[in-house]
Design a protein around this motif. Structure first.
Motif, mmCIF file in Angstrom:
data_model
loop_
_atom_site.group_PDB
_atom_site.id
_atom_site.type_symbol
_atom_site.label_atom_id
_atom_site.label_comp_id
_atom_site.label_asym_id
_atom_site.label_seq_id
_atom_site.Cartn_x
_atom_site.Cartn_y
_atom_site.Cartn_z
ATOM 1 N N GLU A 276 1.072 -1.114 -0.145
ATOM 2 C CA GLU A 276 0.112 -0.012 0.092
ATOM 3 C C GLU A 276 0.828 1.266 0.114
ATOM 4 O OE1 GLU A 276 -3.727 1.035 0.471
ATOM 5 O OE2 GLU A 276 -3.199 -1.079 -0.731
ATOM 6 N N TRP B 81 -10.331 12.015 2.390
ATOM 7 C CA TRP B 81 -11.103 11.057 3.254
ATOM 8 C C TRP B 81 -12.533 11.125 2.918
ATOM 9 C CZ3 TRP B 81 -8.656 7.479 5.837
ATOM 10 C CH2 TRP B 81 -9.323 6.897 6.980
ATOM 11 N N ILE B 82 -13.208 12.188 2.714
ATOM 12 C CA ILE B 82 -14.509 12.475 2.389
ATOM 13 C C ILE B 82 -14.844 12.133 0.929
ATOM 14 C CG2 ILE B 82 -16.331 14.370 2.408
ATOM 15 C CD1 ILE B 82 -15.070 15.579 4.730
ATOM 16 N N ALA C 149 -12.941 10.271 -0.954
ATOM 17 C CA ALA C 149 -12.619 9.015 -1.752
ATOM 18 C C ALA C 149 -12.380 7.891 -0.506
ATOM 19 C CB ALA C 149 -11.240 8.974 -2.536
ATOM 20 N N GLY C 150 -12.438 8.373 0.609
ATOM 21 C CA GLY C 150 -12.234 7.255 1.972
ATOM 22 C C GLY C 150 -10.811 6.824 1.667
ATOM 23 N N ARG C 151 -10.580 5.460 1.488
ATOM 24 C CA ARG C 151 -9.268 5.067 1.180
ATOM 25 C C ARG C 151 -9.063 4.476 -0.063
ATOM 26 N NH1 ARG C 151 -7.173 0.655 4.402
ATOM 27 N NH2 ARG C 151 -4.855 1.312 4.023
ATOM 28 N N ASP C 152 -9.885 4.754 -1.196
ATOM 29 C CA ASP C 152 -9.903 4.531 -2.417
ATOM 30 C C ASP C 152 -8.746 4.965 -3.042
ATOM 31 O OD1 ASP C 152 -12.339 3.051 -2.272
ATOM 32 O OD2 ASP C 152 -13.420 4.685 -3.270
ATOM 33 N N TYR D 229 -3.825 8.604 9.836
ATOM 34 C CA TYR D 229 -5.003 8.981 10.488
ATOM 35 C C TYR D 229 -5.792 7.564 10.604
ATOM 36 C CZ TYR D 229 -9.774 10.288 11.302
ATOM 37 O OH TYR D 229 -10.868 10.834 11.764
ATOM 38 N N TYR D 230 -5.529 6.855 9.603
ATOM 39 C CA TYR D 230 -6.453 5.703 9.391
ATOM 40 C C TYR D 230 -5.670 4.539 10.495
ATOM 41 C CZ TYR D 230 -7.539 0.751 7.617
ATOM 42 O OH TYR D 230 -7.846 -0.609 7.386
ATOM 43 N N VAL E 184 -8.644 4.059 13.276
ATOM 44 C CA VAL E 184 -9.545 2.861 12.884
ATOM 45 C C VAL E 184 -8.917 1.607 13.190
ATOM 46 C CG1 VAL E 184 -10.477 1.645 10.709
ATOM 47 C CG2 VAL E 184 -10.401 4.000 10.889
ATOM 48 N N VAL E 185 -7.462 1.381 12.870
ATOM 49 C CA VAL E 185 -6.907 0.183 13.167
ATOM 50 C C VAL E 185 -6.193 -0.037 14.844
ATOM 51 C CG1 VAL E 185 -5.168 -1.529 12.586
ATOM 52 C CG2 VAL E 185 -6.250 0.026 10.756
ATOM 53 N N TYR E 186 -6.077 1.370 15.263
ATOM 54 C CA TYR E 186 -5.805 1.590 16.596
ATOM 55 C C TYR E 186 -4.229 1.146 16.873
ATOM 56 C CZ TYR E 186 -10.727 1.183 17.170
ATOM 57 O OH TYR E 186 -12.170 1.350 17.099
ATOM 58 N N ASN E 187 -3.618 1.254 15.825
ATOM 59 C CA ASN E 187 -2.016 1.090 15.967
ATOM 60 C C ASN E 187 -1.218 2.702 15.893
ATOM 61 O OD1 ASN E 187 0.527 0.251 15.517
ATOM 62 N ND2 ASN E 187 -0.146 -1.529 14.573
#
Lengths: 424, 284
Positions: free
Chosen positions: B54, B225-226, B228-231, B240-241, B245-248
């Motif tokens: 990624e 983010w608004i 396309a999100g993670r596209d 940020y993600y 979201v993953v809390y890492n």
């Protein structure tokens, strides 16, 4: 100072026991507004009705567990009633901390049978179901004009055996063929809860478990189905976090989301945006529920008062009041009757129909702690690679499955439902 | 007396030091510690990012967006600044109109953009009303990444060009009119005046605008983010993600450090190659 405080706390608890005050320990209703409602409105009404004094003690699961173990070891139990999520109750029961309450019954109410089933375990009835939260479908009534042959609006709203994922696919295709518009929507944005649909709804419905059959042949079929369905899913889905907005903007007609993320649409026009149970798959109607129960610790004092409080908290009028004030849904069928017509009623009807369906299969969110984010990220990764990037399904599942299993193993979580039931 | 003055000076500096320690130094140190913390080794978080597949897509997207958006903003900002600097009648009104997006947050700008380009948005309604299209055009979603990309570029250019415009307009105010009058005497064309006089004098302002916009472009993710999100993954979005979201926090911090390093490298390149030279240096 600490000793004085501890002594004071013990003394107050002993006095409370001596004078018949019921200590109600709860891992729920901690946020300020919920606590204010519980202590400022719900409990005072109970005290007025019964003259039973109740001390509300909001504790985390860890605090409650440590305290209950210590009290039972010392043979001085002061906690009269305990409220916790199903997963926590299961752990408490496995440690022999809960009393069998199969004798506690209420003749004027019918608890949703699915929840009754999960209230039992380790040879006892662990708790009385109290509250629930879940995810449902919401349908713009325009979509009912395009129902496929053999599926009726009634089937969808009641969650009958005809309301299946195959029927959803045919419905979505029918809408697309007639309107040339993909009108199914999911909260796919990273801030949305689409991952819950994957592990808590689709996987159980197609494989019987949330993750133990992650790379099974049933899972391959499930992903093939999802690929097909996504031909009719609005491309805008990847930008959506809360489905009430695309519903109201008319960008999607059939959506799925958490009950806390759709009321805006349902409240705006409950006749236009109609909540419904989720479809069923080959293995059942998998759905996530956050189930809260009420339990009596072993050797608990003031049992009669605790049962009166359970009676009060699970009565139809209280269940409706809690729905209105906090958004938690009722767990008894009679509660629907006391909810006045309007958005809360249609939402509650869908939630109860979903949980009460004969093929209902409850998924409890696995208690993975800080590993929860990684767990759900793997489902999203599988989704992206299979559905969007068109990778080979088997290869992707075999690639990701070991990571999912490792994440669950590292978290030390117990096997959640329905995965656990696959081994019984 | 001197000793007393030193104490006062120190006391006056204390709030600044406190601010720097609490809001800059401590988060920076903590981010570094988190980024290099992993039971498998201090570089494990970076290895995981770089080998994830990624990362290169994310880095490429960030560089491409920056590479398109920043020059576009510079060209547009310069053109608008030169236009407003003509000081025609009513130029102040135009100035305020151009500056409006400055008051908008990236989230508001993205939502406005969404309401224009969504399948039920203004653009589709307009095109359908004119009979140009039968069904709505989709601009968002994984299958329409290319379109979403250009919507993001348009949104970012619209939202942030006014900042470049304001910086360059301020720079233009400093251009000594005598130079331009002298150029007139020597018969310079408008193009020659721009190229030989205005732009060299404007060089420090251009450098500032480029620096600020590039740094911000590397941090941009609200709009993406608004829309396309993670596209369309970008570096700041991944930080940020991983955090929310993953809390890492470790991977998130590693992304943060990567953004810092890339930004520092680009800033260094700007300063090195675009540094304004003094007349003396040029004479030598």
């Amino acid at each position: 100072m600490k000793r004085t405080l501890l002594f004071g706390l013990c003394l107050s608890l002993l006095l409370a026991v001596a004078f018949g005050q019921l200590n109600f320990v709860s891992t729920q209703f901690h946020p300020a507004t919920e606590r204010e409602y519980f202590e400022g409105s719900l409990l005072p009404d109970f005290v007025k009705l019964t003259n039973v004094k109740v001390q509300f003690l909001p504790l985390t699961y860890e605090e409650a567990s440590v305290r209950l173990r210590a009290e039972q070891a010392a043979n001085r139990v002061t906690i009269g009633l305990f409220a916790e999520l199903q997963g926590g109750m299961e752990l408490m029961a496995s440690g022999g901390l809960l009393k069998d309450i199969s004798g506690v019954t209420f003749s004027d109410r019918t608890f949703i049978s699915t929840f009754e089933k999960y209230a039992h375990g380790y040879g006892i009835k662990q708790f009385v179901p109290w509250l629930q939260a879940t995810f449902v479908m919401v349908i713009n009534k325009k979509a009912f004009d395009y129902l496929p042959k053999g599926l009726t609006k009634e089937d969808v709203l009641k969650g009958t055996s005809k309301w299946t994922y195959q029927a959803l696919l045919e419905w979505a295709k029918n809408i697309y063929d007639k309107t040339k518009m993909p009108m199914v929507g999911f909260p796919e944005n990273p801030q949305g809860l689409f991952h819950r649909f994957l592990h808590g709804y689709l996987y159980p419905s197609f494989t019987g478990g949330q993750f133990v059959k992650f790379d099974s042949l049933d899972a391959v079929d499930m992903w093939a189905y999802l690929k097909e369905l996504f031909k009719y899913v609005s491309p805008g889905s990847s930008t959506w976090s809360f489905m009430s907005e695309p519903l109201m903007r008319n960008e999607a007609w059939i959506v799925w989301d958490h009950t806390a993320r759709i009321p805006a649409a349902v409240r705006a026009d409950p006749e236009q945006y109609i909540p419904a149970p989720v479809p069923a798959g080959p293995k059942g109607r998998g759905f996530i529920t956050v189930l809260v129960g009420l339990a009596l610790p072993k050797n608990a004092p003031n049992e009669a008062e605790a049962v009166r409080l359970i009676d009060y908290l699970t009565s139809a009028t209280t269940q409706f009041d809690i729905l209105e004030k906090t958004g938690f849904f009722p767990v008894i069928e009679e509660a629907i009757g006391v909810i006045p017509a309007g958005p809360n009623k249609v939402l509650a009807e869908a939630v109860v129909a979903q949980a009460g369906a004969p093929d209902a299969m409850v998924s409890f969110i696995p208690g993975l702690g800080p590993k929860g984010g990684e767990f759900t990220a793997y489902y999203r990764e599988a989704f992206r690679r299979i559905v969007y990037e068109n990778e080979d399904i088997k290869k992707v599942l075999q690639d990701i499955a070991p990571k999912v299993y490792q994440t669950v193993k590292e978290s030390g979580a117990t096997l959640p439902q329905p995965d656990a039931s696959l081994f019984h | 007396m001197i000793h007393h003055k030193g104490k006062i000076a120190l006391m006056l500096l204390l709030p600044t030091f406190a601010y720097l320690i609490v809001f800059i130094f401590y988060p920076l140190v903590d981010t570094c510690l988190l980024a290099f913390s992993n039971p498998a080794g201090p570089l494990e978080n970076f290895r995981r990012i770089i080998t994830s597949g990624e990362f290169w897509k994310t880095l490429r997207n960030t560089l491409v967006i920056t590479g398109i958006v920043v020059p576009l903003q510079l060209i547009l900002g310069l053109a608008l600044a030169l236009f407003v600097n003509l000081r025609f009648k009513g130029y102040l009104f135009i100035l305020y109109i151009i500056a409006i997006p400055l008051a908008l947050s990236d989230v508001s700008a993205a939502l406005m953009s969404y309401s224009i380009f969504a399948s039920t948005g203004f653009l589709n309604k307009l095109l359908m009303a004119w009979g140009w299209i039968e069904r709505p055009l989709y601009f968002f979603g994984f299958r329409f990444q290319d379109r979403a990309f250009w919507v993001i570029v348009i949104t970012e250019v619209w939202r942030a060009t006014p900042l470049v415009f304001i910086i360059l307009l301020a720079g233009l105010q400093a251009v000594n009119k005598e130079y331009l009058e002298a150029a007139n005497v020597f018969g310079f064309s408008p193009w020659q005046k721009l190229w030989k006089i205005v732009l060299p004098i404007l060089r420090p302002s251009i450098l500032s605008a480029l620096l600020i916009r590039t740094i911000f472009a590397f941090q941009v993710f609200g709009v993406i983010w608004i829309l396309a999100g993670r596209d369309i993954p970008v570096l700041a979005g991944e930080a940020y993600y991983w955090q929310t979201v993953v809390y890492n926090s470790n991977i998130s911090s590693a992304y943060g450090l990567i953004i810092a390093v890339v930004t520092i490298l680009i800033s260094w390149a700007y300063i090195t190659f675009l540094k304004p030279k003094s007349f003396e240096e040029e004479a030598v």
